[in-house]
Design a protein around this motif. Structure first.
Motif, short mmCIF file in Angstrom:
data_model
loop_
_atom_site.label_atom_id
_atom_site.label_comp_id
_atom_site.label_asym_id
_atom_site.label_seq_id
_atom_site.Cartn_x
_atom_site.Cartn_y
_atom_site.Cartn_z
N MET A 1 52.48 29.55 44.53
CA MET A 1 51.67 28.33 44.58
C MET A 1 50.72 28.30 43.39
N ALA A 2 50.63 27.18 42.73
CA ALA A 2 49.78 27.05 41.56
C ALA A 2 48.32 27.19 41.94
N LYS A 83 50.39 20.45 48.35
CA LYS A 83 50.08 21.80 48.80
C LYS A 83 50.57 22.84 47.79
N GLN A 84 51.67 22.56 47.10
CA GLN A 84 52.11 23.46 46.03
C GLN A 84 50.99 23.67 45.01
N GLU A 206 48.65 21.79 57.48
CA GLU A 206 47.32 22.40 57.65
C GLU A 206 46.35 21.97 56.56
N LEU A 207 46.42 20.69 56.20
CA LEU A 207 45.51 20.13 55.22
C LEU A 207 44.41 19.34 55.92
N HIS A 208 43.22 19.38 55.36
CA HIS A 208 42.13 18.53 55.81
C HIS A 208 42.42 17.12 55.29
N TYR A 209 42.61 16.16 56.18
CA TYR A 209 43.06 14.82 55.80
C TYR A 209 42.09 13.78 56.33
N ALA A 210 41.72 12.85 55.47
CA ALA A 210 40.90 11.70 55.89
C ALA A 210 41.49 10.44 55.30
N SER A 211 41.33 9.34 56.03
CA SER A 211 41.93 8.07 55.63
C SER A 211 40.84 7.05 55.30
N SER A 291 58.39 27.06 53.21
CA SER A 291 57.56 28.13 52.66
C SER A 291 56.20 27.64 52.15
N THR A 292 56.16 26.43 51.60
CA THR A 292 54.89 25.91 51.09
C THR A 292 54.00 25.41 52.20
#
Length: 299
Positions: A1-2, A83-84, A206-211, A291-292
């Motif tokens: 992952m970068a 996510k990468q 598993e990302l923190h997401y807001a709209s 995997s990512t």
């Protein structure tokens, strides 16, 4: 992952720009990156750089030039690509119609609930061979949404905290009967075409997401405004786009100075108890594709 280490190590902001938002102003070291994912190509290259001391990745949801319809957006590839790059927090920026008089064109709404009426595929990363069920009772990250609301206010935008977003398939707008049903009987507040399955996939990753929904019109229910008109929407989009970019800059500054740690919603551990398929029965090919987005729990 970068690695995209920024002013707040471990916190990297991803912005998915919708209609009218095709870039970010003031990025230091800006460059467009082409990424490949197991789910196909993302909507476009991703613009990376540093903003207000924080590393940021911007992805135009419909592609530059707005070439993809809502049903054609590669939602899984977009989330995987972000996510990468090490993105931890995602702000979704999108145009929407309003079912509430008080949520007027030009206002922003920090959505906190969704009703998904889309019929498109690709709604989950977890298919036959590795089954998982994540919680969506609270589908956005409350902590990130609160920061985004403060950022919008600091940019001088009228912002409403909380609201239910009706995700429709499109690309056509609602009929009058649908508009009235969504407003009067379902109790929804805004309507759009892109936040689902995007929010679902962000939770699985598993990302923190807001709209951040930017109101452009009153859909078709309002007796004084008539049917949705694309020409009128474009006029509102121009102002909304400038306000959205100012909000993103303020949010980046807020995140750069925010304390590290989890969130009250538990976004970053959504997969802790979600996997149901026993390890010995998991499809190795699907596990490799995951995997990512799910490497933390799949090993």
């Amino acid at each position: 992952m970068a690695d995209m280490a920024g002013g707040n190590p471990g916190v990297k902001l991803g912005v998915i720009g919708g209609s009218g938002v095709y870039g970010v102003d003031g990025l230091e070291g800006a460059q467009w990156l082409r990424l490949e994912t197991p789910w196909g190509d993302p909507s476009d290259e991703i613009l990376t750089g540093r903003l207000a001391g924080l590393e940021l990745a911007f992805l135009p949801r419909h592609g530059r030039g707005h070439v993809l319809s809502p049903s054609e957006v590669p939602y899984r590839a977009n989330i995987d690509a972000l996510k990468q790059l090490g993105v931890s927090h995602v702000l979704s920026v999108s145009a929407c119609g309003s079912f509430r008089e008080a949520m007027a064109p030009g206002d922003f709404v920090l959505v906190d609930q969704f009703i998904d009426r889309t019929i498109r595929g690709g709604k989950s990363f977890f298919t036959s061979g590795c089954v998982a069920h994540v919680s969506l009772a609270h589908p956005v990250c409350a902590d990130l949404a609160a920061l985004a609301a403060g950022a919008a206010r600091s940019a001088g935008v009228m912002v409403h905290e909380g609201g239910t977003y009706l995700a429709m398939e499109g690309p056509q707008f609602s009929t009058l009967a649908e508009s009235r049903m969504y407003r009067d009987h379902w109790g929804t507040d805004v309507i759009g075409m892109t936040n689902m399955p995007e929010a679902k996939l962000a939770r699985e990753a598993e990302l923190h997401y807001a709209s951040l929904a930017m109101v452009t019109d009153y859909d078709s229910w309002h007796p004084d405004h008539g049917e949705v008109d694309v020409t009128a929407i474009r006029r509102v989009l121009a102002a909304n786009g400038a306000n959205a970019r100012a909000t993103v800059a303020a949010l980046a500054a807020a995140l750069a100075g925010a304390a590290r740690g989890g969130c009250g919603t538990g976004c970053d551990h959504a997969l802790d108890h979600a996997l149901l398929t026993a390890p010995e029965h998991r499809d190795p090919a699907l596990v490799a594709k995951l995997s990512t987005v799910a490497g933390r729990v799949l090993g």
